[in-house]
Design an enzyme around this catalytic site. Structure first.
Site, PDB file in Angstrom:
ATOM      1  N   GLU A   1      81.162 -14.576 108.839  1.00  0.00           N
ATOM      2  CA  GLU A   1      80.610 -14.252 107.524  1.00  0.00           C
ATOM      3  C   GLU A   1      81.388 -13.146 106.795  1.00  0.00           C
ATOM      4  O   GLU A   1      81.218 -12.976 105.589  1.00  0.00           O
ATOM      5  CB  GLU A   1      79.160 -13.784 107.675  1.00  0.00           C
ATOM      6  CG  GLU A   1      78.222 -14.821 108.239  1.00  0.00           C
ATOM      7  CD  GLU A   1      77.669 -15.742 107.165  1.00  0.00           C
ATOM      8  OE1 GLU A   1      76.963 -15.252 106.285  1.00  0.00           O
ATOM      9  OE2 GLU A   1      77.956 -16.951 107.220  1.00  0.00           O
TER      10      GLU A   1
ATOM     11  N   HIS B   1      85.799   9.714 110.554  1.00  0.00           N
ATOM     12  CA  HIS B   1      84.659  10.321 109.860  1.00  0.00           C
ATOM     13  C   HIS B   1      83.549   9.303 109.610  1.00  0.00           C
ATOM     14  O   HIS B   1      82.412   9.513 110.037  1.00  0.00           O
ATOM     15  CB  HIS B   1      85.150  10.953 108.546  1.00  0.00           C
ATOM     16  CG  HIS B   1      84.088  11.632 107.746  1.00  0.00           C
ATOM     17  ND1 HIS B   1      84.345  12.590 106.807  1.00  0.00           N
ATOM     18  CD2 HIS B   1      82.737  11.469 107.725  1.00  0.00           C
ATOM     19  CE1 HIS B   1      83.208  13.012 106.265  1.00  0.00           C
ATOM     20  NE2 HIS B   1      82.218  12.333 106.805  1.00  0.00           N
TER      21      HIS B   1
ATOM     22  N   HIS C   1      77.036   6.669 102.241  1.00  0.00           N
ATOM     23  CA  HIS C   1      78.014   7.156 103.211  1.00  0.00           C
ATOM     24  C   HIS C   1      77.305   7.506 104.513  1.00  0.00           C
ATOM     25  O   HIS C   1      76.244   8.131 104.494  1.00  0.00           O
ATOM     26  CB  HIS C   1      78.732   8.394 102.669  1.00  0.00           C
ATOM     27  CG  HIS C   1      79.457   9.166 103.721  1.00  0.00           C
ATOM     28  ND1 HIS C   1      80.527   8.645 104.416  1.00  0.00           N
ATOM     29  CD2 HIS C   1      79.260  10.414 104.220  1.00  0.00           C
ATOM     30  CE1 HIS C   1      80.947   9.538 105.298  1.00  0.00           C
ATOM     31  NE2 HIS C   1      80.193  10.628 105.202  1.00  0.00           N
TER      32      HIS C   1
ATOM     33  N   GLU D   1      78.973  15.784  99.407  1.00  0.00           N
ATOM     34  CA  GLU D   1      79.822  14.701  98.909  1.00  0.00           C
ATOM     35  C   GLU D   1      79.420  14.258  97.496  1.00  0.00           C
ATOM     36  O   GLU D   1      79.838  13.191  97.036  1.00  0.00           O
ATOM     37  CB  GLU D   1      79.788  13.488  99.857  1.00  0.00           C
ATOM     38  CG  GLU D   1      80.151  13.755 101.304  1.00  0.00           C
ATOM     39  CD  GLU D   1      81.631  14.038 101.555  1.00  0.00           C
ATOM     40  OE1 GLU D   1      82.411  14.042 100.577  1.00  0.00           O
ATOM     41  OE2 GLU D   1      81.985  14.287 102.724  1.00  0.00           O
TER      42      GLU D   1
ATOM     43  N   HIS E   1      77.966   7.671 109.243  1.00  0.00           N
ATOM     44  CA  HIS E   1      78.894   7.882 110.363  1.00  0.00           C
ATOM     45  C   HIS E   1      78.646   6.840 111.459  1.00  0.00           C
ATOM     46  O   HIS E   1      78.102   7.171 112.513  1.00  0.00           O
ATOM     47  CB  HIS E   1      78.700   9.297 110.929  1.00  0.00           C
ATOM     48  CG  HIS E   1      78.912  10.401 109.932  1.00  0.00           C
ATOM     49  ND1 HIS E   1      78.470  11.686 110.133  1.00  0.00           N
ATOM     50  CD2 HIS E   1      79.525  10.401 108.722  1.00  0.00           C
ATOM     51  CE1 HIS E   1      78.797  12.444 109.093  1.00  0.00           C
ATOM     52  NE2 HIS E   1      79.432  11.684 108.211  1.00  0.00           N
TER      53      HIS E   1
HETATM   54  O1  2HA Z   1      76.369  14.940 104.578  1.00  0.00           O
HETATM   55  O2  2HA Z   1      78.346  13.256 105.982  1.00  0.00           O
HETATM   56  O3  2HA Z   1      80.608  13.882 104.823  1.00  0.00           O
HETATM   57  C1  2HA Z   1      77.261  15.275 105.583  1.00  0.00           C
HETATM   58  C2  2HA Z   1      78.415  14.376 105.530  1.00  0.00           C
HETATM   59  C3  2HA Z   1      79.638  14.853 104.883  1.00  0.00           C
HETATM   60 ZN    ZN Z   2      80.237  12.328 106.387  1.00  0.00          ZN
END
Ligand code: 2HA
Ligand code: ZN
Length: 282
Positions: free
Chosen positions: A170, A211, A140, A116, A142
């Protein structure tokens, strides 16, 4: 100074460990990048090597020319960032055209920055511009509840914002600008990078349906805190929805307006909430 002794490295590793401990990362899921300050680069430059070749970023980010980014490696596990830092992340330098990068520290056993990386850099470029250079962190991961909610809520940032704000008092203070949402897209590509960076013009949070979540912030603490807050609100909402479709009571549009008009509260936490999020529900 050694890279591993620098405060920014410690912050990078702390966020990574916190994300792992919070179950935001399975296997190699997620990625983190940090735009280093010039003085932070100078402080650790003695450890840089310039033997690795320049590679295409896969995006053009001329406003980031010459910048250095600390970034997790593709295929690397967050749980290993603190255990094997030199194998798990790297420092990259962007060339003077903003189209190439080279690794100057880390990933000692080979590898490259996260898949990414184009998304991260395009988002850094936007955030550097719209915050006058203040924002330096892109994260980022998950998170379970945000991903689960993306099967229930429409892919509409206005609905998501309102539902998350209602879930915890909040929230409208911590993400008063709201959250953006993208439908499912192929990860790691130019399309998701462009669409996310469009959202980052306005928001600090982008939900990627089915995702995960993408957050931007000034410091590691604020970026992780934002991520954590959104995920916690999503957990509360999901628990409520698991029990009932009808909330007996909630935080109302009028309540949200009170946050802005109550003299005591608003003098401590001045907040402006866009009326588009305060729509009447049918
Ligand atoms: O790094 O999360 O979106 C792996 C991921 C790709
Ligand atoms: Zn990811």
């Amino acid at each position: 100074m050694k890279v591993l002794d620098a405060d920014c490295t410690k912050g990078f590793m702390q966020l990574s460990e916190d994300g792992w401990q919070h179950n935001y990362h399975e296997r190699n899921g997620g990625n983190l990048s940090y735009r280093m300050k010039p003085e932070e680069v100078e402080a650790v430059r003695e450890e840089f090597t310039y033997t690795r070749e320049w590679k295409e970023i896969g995006a053009s980010v001329p406003t980031l020319a010459g910048e250095h980014f600390m970034v997790t490696g593709s295929g690397k596990f967050f749980q290993n960032v603190t255990r094997h830092p030199e194998d798990s992340f790297c420092i990259t330098e962007i060339d003077e055209t903003g189209t190439k990068y080279r690794i100057v520290w880390g990933l000692v056993n080979g590898g490259r920055p996260t898949s990414e990386f184009p998304s991260h850099l395009m988002n850094h470029a936007v955030k550097k511009r719209v915050t006058d250079g203040r924002f330096r962190v892109i994260y980022h991961a998950h998170p379970v509840n945000v991903i689960a909610l993306s099967f229930i809520l429409p892919n509409d940032g206005i609905v998501w914002t309102r539902e998350l704000w209602e879930s915890m008092t909040e929230c409208p203070i911590i993400f008063s600008e709201g959250v953006g949402v993208l439908p499912w897209m192929v990860p790691g590509g130019a399309d998701i990078a462009v669409r996310t960076s469009e959202l980052m013009e306005t928001y600090n949070v982008a939900i990627w349906a089915h995702h995960g979540m993408f957050c931007a912030g000034d410091t590691f603490d604020n970026t992780f805190g934002l991520f954590h807050t959104v995920e916690k609100a999503a957990e509360i909402l999901l628990k409520v929805l698991s029990v009932t479709k009808e909330k007996r009571q909630t935080i109302t549009p009028e309540n949200f307006r009170q946050l802005q008009t109550d003299p005591t509260f608003s003098s401590q936490f001045p907040v402006t909430l866009d009326e588009k999020f305060l729509y009447e529900k049918k």
